[in-house]
Design a protein around this motif. Structure first.
Motif, mmCIF file in Angstrom:
data_model
loop_
_atom_site.group_PDB
_atom_site.id
_atom_site.type_symbol
_atom_site.label_atom_id
_atom_site.label_comp_id
_atom_site.label_asym_id
_atom_site.label_seq_id
_atom_site.Cartn_x
_atom_site.Cartn_y
_atom_site.Cartn_z
ATOM 1 N N UNK A 229 53.640 33.716 38.764
ATOM 2 C CA UNK A 229 54.000 32.335 39.122
ATOM 3 C C UNK A 229 53.340 31.869 40.405
ATOM 4 N N UNK A 230 52.765 32.811 41.157
ATOM 5 C CA UNK A 230 52.066 32.425 42.386
ATOM 6 C C UNK A 230 50.655 31.928 42.094
ATOM 7 N N UNK A 231 50.221 32.098 40.858
ATOM 8 C CA UNK A 231 48.883 31.646 40.495
ATOM 9 C C UNK A 231 48.773 30.132 40.560
ATOM 10 N N UNK A 232 47.573 29.659 40.838
ATOM 11 C CA UNK A 232 47.352 28.217 40.987
ATOM 12 C C UNK A 232 46.994 27.568 39.660
ATOM 13 N N UNK A 233 46.258 28.281 38.807
ATOM 14 C CA UNK A 233 45.773 27.715 37.550
ATOM 15 C C UNK A 233 45.607 28.846 36.546
ATOM 16 N N UNK A 234 45.672 28.511 35.253
ATOM 17 C CA UNK A 234 45.510 29.517 34.200
ATOM 18 C C UNK A 234 44.029 29.639 33.843
ATOM 19 N N UNK A 235 43.413 30.779 34.104
ATOM 20 C CA UNK A 235 42.009 30.952 33.719
ATOM 21 C C UNK A 235 41.913 31.464 32.284
ATOM 22 N N UNK A 236 40.761 31.295 31.666
ATOM 23 C CA UNK A 236 40.490 31.932 30.381
ATOM 24 C C UNK A 236 39.695 33.205 30.655
ATOM 25 N N UNK A 237 40.257 34.337 30.244
ATOM 26 C CA UNK A 237 39.578 35.615 30.384
ATOM 27 C C UNK A 237 38.849 35.876 29.073
ATOM 28 N N UNK A 238 37.514 35.944 29.142
ATOM 29 C CA UNK A 238 36.707 35.941 27.923
ATOM 30 C C UNK A 238 35.706 37.093 27.920
ATOM 31 N N UNK A 239 35.653 37.798 26.807
ATOM 32 C CA UNK A 239 34.688 38.888 26.655
ATOM 33 C C UNK A 239 33.432 38.362 25.977
ATOM 34 N N UNK A 240 32.335 38.316 26.706
ATOM 35 C CA UNK A 240 31.081 37.783 26.182
ATOM 36 C C UNK A 240 30.024 38.872 26.152
ATOM 37 N N UNK A 241 28.860 38.527 25.598
ATOM 38 C CA UNK A 241 27.756 39.477 25.570
ATOM 39 C C UNK A 241 27.253 39.776 26.980
ATOM 40 N N UNK A 242 27.528 38.883 27.912
ATOM 41 C CA UNK A 242 27.121 39.100 29.301
ATOM 42 C C UNK A 242 28.060 40.044 30.034
ATOM 43 N N UNK A 243 29.304 40.120 29.537
ATOM 44 C CA UNK A 243 30.359 40.873 30.212
ATOM 45 C C UNK A 243 31.634 40.052 30.209
ATOM 46 N N UNK A 244 32.677 40.544 30.832
ATOM 47 C CA UNK A 244 33.951 39.836 30.877
ATOM 48 C C UNK A 244 33.877 38.693 31.886
ATOM 49 N N UNK A 245 34.264 37.486 31.417
ATOM 50 C CA UNK A 245 34.200 36.277 32.236
ATOM 51 C C UNK A 245 35.605 35.763 32.522
ATOM 52 N N UNK B 33 34.699 21.069 31.591
ATOM 53 C CA UNK B 33 33.743 21.906 32.322
ATOM 54 C C UNK B 33 34.413 23.218 32.717
ATOM 55 N N UNK B 34 33.686 24.298 32.510
ATOM 56 C CA UNK B 34 34.187 25.616 32.891
ATOM 57 C C UNK B 34 33.487 26.084 34.161
ATOM 58 N N UNK B 35 34.300 26.556 35.109
ATOM 59 C CA UNK B 35 33.790 27.072 36.373
ATOM 60 C C UNK B 35 34.185 28.541 36.505
ATOM 61 N N UNK B 36 33.351 29.324 37.164
ATOM 62 C CA UNK B 36 33.709 30.731 37.369
ATOM 63 C C UNK B 36 34.922 30.852 38.290
ATOM 64 N N UNK B 37 35.864 31.707 37.892
ATOM 65 C CA UNK B 37 37.066 31.927 38.693
ATOM 66 C C UNK B 37 36.879 33.049 39.705
ATOM 67 N N UNK B 38 35.750 33.754 39.622
ATOM 68 C CA UNK B 38 35.478 34.822 40.585
ATOM 69 C C UNK B 38 33.969 34.992 40.738
ATOM 70 N N UNK B 39 33.598 35.740 41.754
ATOM 71 C CA UNK B 39 32.174 35.936 42.056
ATOM 72 C C UNK B 39 31.448 36.674 40.951
ATOM 73 N N UNK B 40 32.140 37.604 40.294
ATOM 74 C CA UNK B 40 31.507 38.379 39.233
ATOM 75 C C UNK B 40 31.098 37.479 38.067
ATOM 76 N N UNK B 41 32.003 36.560 37.690
ATOM 77 C CA UNK B 41 31.685 35.634 36.592
ATOM 78 C C UNK B 41 30.519 34.732 36.968
ATOM 79 N N UNK B 42 30.519 34.241 38.192
ATOM 80 C CA UNK B 42 29.423 33.382 38.642
ATOM 81 C C UNK B 42 28.081 34.115 38.560
ATOM 82 N N UNK B 43 28.085 35.368 38.986
ATOM 83 C CA UNK B 43 26.834 36.142 38.952
ATOM 84 C C UNK B 43 26.372 36.380 37.536
ATOM 85 N N UNK B 44 27.298 36.697 36.620
ATOM 86 C CA UNK B 44 26.927 36.934 35.227
ATOM 87 C C UNK B 44 26.350 35.685 34.584
#
Length: 256
Positions: free
Chosen positions: A202-218, A242-253
């Motif tokens: 409940x402390x989270x600010x927004x619900x992200x979509x956790x997605x397994x892609x060919x690039x890796x987990x986003x 529009x989808x934005x990366x929720x973490x640095x790892x997703x942005x890099x992928x």
């Protein structure tokens, strides 16, 4: 254009009740007498086009339904409806193209009132690479594509939570718009597997979509963009998801 045999006063009354507003409150907002508003709703008084538009603005009625009420009152529609590729829509079309292009390398998709895909940027391919081709045959419904067992659903790692988020959002849109097509879509989506919404922090600010892609987990955040003060039905019903990366790892992928 949708037409109706329902009297305009009854339509106005239905929208007032949908918004949970009393006659007194609506009359005050629209700067008309409660008596006159009552007469309009019961059909004892015929509203002018200006009054219909005024009441619709106070009730935040969608432009398409405003035209329907004007037709029910015996008047011409007040709001145009152009195809996106029509000449008057050139500026809107160009703006959409620029937004999609500027959002690269992150995915973005344009949808209409029924959540059907109007346009998308190249990065959306990261999400739809392995879906059943039948779900990509026009018209492509983005919500169906997301939650269908042959669509994105098998690769959404937090499917229960994401599914609950999308269904709740759709419920809110139906409550606001009264759109029967969306209500039918909601019934369809509820029948897809996916389970109940998962508990999340409940402390989270927004619900992200956790997605397994060919690039890796986003991990992706969704942001909705709409056009301000639209005067055309088509423009009013467009939204850019529009989808934005929720973490640095997703942005890099995605940048890779």
């Amino acid at each position: 254009m949708t037409t109706t045999e329902t009297p305009v006063g009854h339509l106005l009354r239905d929208w007032r009740k949908r918004r949970g507003i009393s006659q007194l409150e609506l009359a005050s907002r629209a700067e008309v007498s409660t008596r006159h508003l009552s007469f309009v709703e019961t059909g004892r008084s015929r509203p002018t086009p200006a009054m219909i538009v005024n009441l619709c603005e106070r009730l935040d009625v969608p432009l398409r339904e405003r035209n329907t009420m004007l037709l029910a009152g015996g008047f011409a529609p007040a709001y145009s409806e152009h195809r996106l590729d029509a000449t008057p829509m050139a500026a809107v079309s160009e703006a959409i193209t620029q937004i999609l292009r500027a959002h690269q390398p992150f995915p973005a998709v344009v949808v209409d009132r029924q959540w059907e895909m109007v346009d998308a940027n190249e990065s959306i391919g990261t999400l739809i690479a392995d879906v059943d081709p039948r779900l990509l045959e026009p018209p492509v419904n983005v919500l169906r594509l997301s939650l269908h067992p042959d669509g994105l659903a098998p690769r959404i790692l937090n499917l229960g939570e994401w599914r609950a988020h999308l269904l709740h959002r759709l419920e809110q849109e139906i409550a606001w718009s009264g759109d029967q097509g969306l209500a039918e879509l909601l019934d369809e989506l509820r029948g897809y597997p996916g389970g109940a919404g998962e508990q999340h922090d409940p402390r989270g600010i927004i619900v992200p979509m956790q997605f397994r892609s060919a690039l890796g987990d986003l991990s992706l955040l969704s942001v909705t963009t709409v056009f301000g003060t639209p005067r055309d039905v088509t423009v009013a019903e467009l939204a850019i998801e529009s989808f934005y990366p929720a973490d640095a790892e997703t942005a890099a992928l995605l940048r890779s």
